[in-house]
Design an enzyme around this catalytic site. Structure first.
Site, short mmCIF file in Angstrom:
data_model
loop_
_atom_site.label_atom_id
_atom_site.label_comp_id
_atom_site.label_asym_id
_atom_site.label_seq_id
_atom_site.Cartn_x
_atom_site.Cartn_y
_atom_site.Cartn_z
N ARG A 132 0.81 -1.22 0.00
CA ARG A 132 0.00 0.00 0.00
C ARG A 132 0.85 1.27 0.00
O ARG A 132 0.50 2.28 0.62
CB ARG A 132 -0.96 0.01 1.19
CG ARG A 132 -1.92 -1.17 1.23
CD ARG A 132 -2.85 -1.20 0.02
NE ARG A 132 -3.69 -2.38 0.05
CZ ARG A 132 -3.40 -3.53 -0.59
NH1 ARG A 132 -2.28 -3.63 -1.32
NH2 ARG A 132 -4.21 -4.55 -0.52
N SER A 171 -11.42 0.29 2.91
CA SER A 171 -10.63 -0.20 4.05
C SER A 171 -9.98 0.98 4.77
O SER A 171 -9.30 1.80 4.16
CB SER A 171 -9.56 -1.17 3.57
OG SER A 171 -10.14 -2.34 3.05
N GLU A 194 -5.10 3.59 6.23
CA GLU A 194 -4.99 3.37 4.79
C GLU A 194 -5.72 4.49 4.05
O GLU A 194 -5.30 4.95 3.00
CB GLU A 194 -5.58 2.02 4.40
CG GLU A 194 -5.45 1.69 2.93
CD GLU A 194 -5.82 0.25 2.61
OE1 GLU A 194 -6.36 0.03 1.49
OE2 GLU A 194 -5.59 -0.63 3.42
#
Length: 314
Positions: free
Chosen positions: A176, A225, A295
């Site tokens: 990520r 998320s 995130e």
């Protein structure tokens, strides 16, 4: 520089410039203050010219489809850039089973284009509610696939208006994350596919869709998320074990269906959502010793007195 006071030289600029643009309607959470200035460039050359002329002290942010984003209630000072589908929504098949796509395209549309072309390897994009620009910036992934596995090269424009090309290796991908310079605005990408029967590709896409329908609150006002999975852990399991499933702050709630998702139940503010997220982080830290990382990207300024401390100051 105060909100609303920014003056720009627009001679020769072909894109659209809007002052005090309300961002809440274009974010999935449906919260947040305005952009001081929103610029939607006509194409890559227009973007480069605009950035070349923009004084270096003026901050620049990029907003895509708004799915993995929390804009704070005070809005975003400086210039927010949003790439349009008209200027950055192109799709093209190249030799060698490659595809070139614009950064404004939704990930799901790229998965569909690859399917139409009989190219496998993109089914994971079918389950990501974001755009290609964000996918490149965050190495977006789902269902066992990641952006870095398919990317060949990227075209971008830097803060000084210079066009650059980066290879997969130069992007410096990790979980990520990319090491690419923060000031780069991605405009298009080339991906490598693998020829496969369309029915095989369709089956993989259907499996991704079925998983999303069953496990995620996709019909709610959510940002996707919320927290990254820490090494060796699943974020949602840590949140659940901390007793946070269904937890509320104002109009914000941890999803009952999937507790790594925050939901605007209808009247939430960005402050509610950020405070809820930091409350969850504090409880997870207290119960497991794990420090969850956001995130979701949080941008802009809080309203006066609305600052939220990380881990509630813990």
């Amino acid at each position: 520089m105060t909100m609303g006071s920014l003056d720009l030289s627009l001679e020769g600029i072909r894109g659209r410039v809007t002052k005090q643009f309300e961002l809440a309607p274009i974010t999935w959470f449906r919260v947040g203050g305005p952009a001081q200035v929103l610029f939607q460039p006509a194409d890559k050359d227009d973007l480069a010219l605009f950035l070349e002329r923009l004084p270096s002290e003026i901050p620049v942010m990029v907003v895509g489809v708004g799915s993995n984003l929390l804009v704070r209630d005070g809005g975003i000072p400086g210039v927010v850039i949003r790439l349009s589908a008209k200027g950055f929504g192109h799709m093209e098949r190249l030799d060698g089973d490659r595809i070139r796509v614009g950064a404004a395209l939704p990930d799901k549309r790229v998965a569909a284009f690859a399917y139409e072309q009989g190219l496998a390897g993109f089914a994971f994009y079918h389950g990501i509610p974001g755009g290609i620009g964000g996918a490149l910036r965050m190495n977006a992934g789902a269902n066992g696939g990641e952006t870095r596995e398919r990317l060949v090269e990227v075209t971008a424009v830097d803060r000084a208006g210079r066009v650059k090309r980066l290879t997969n290796a130069e992007m410096g991908f990790s979980y990520r994350h990319t090491d690419a310079a923060d000031d780069l605005i991605f405009t298009e990408a080339v991906y490598q596919g693998e020829p496969a029967p369309q029915e095989t590709i369709r089956a993989a896409m259907d499996a991704v869709e079925e998983h999303r329908e069953r496990a995620q609150p996709i019909r709610e006002k959510t940002g996707g998320s919320t927290f990254k999975n820490p090494p060796g852990h699943s974020a949602w399991k840590l949140v659940d074990a901390a007793g946070c499933r269904g937890l509320r702050v104002g109009g914000a709630q941890v999803s009952e269906m999937h507790c790594n998702f925050l939901i605007n139940t209808g009247e939430a503010t960005a402050h509610d959502l950020e405070l809820l997220g930091e409350t969850v982080r504090a409880r997870v830290l207290a119960t497991s010793g794990v420090r969850l990382e956001w995130e979701i990207k949080r941008l802009g300024l809080p309203l006066p007195g609305g600052e939220v401390e990380p881990f509630l100051g813990g």
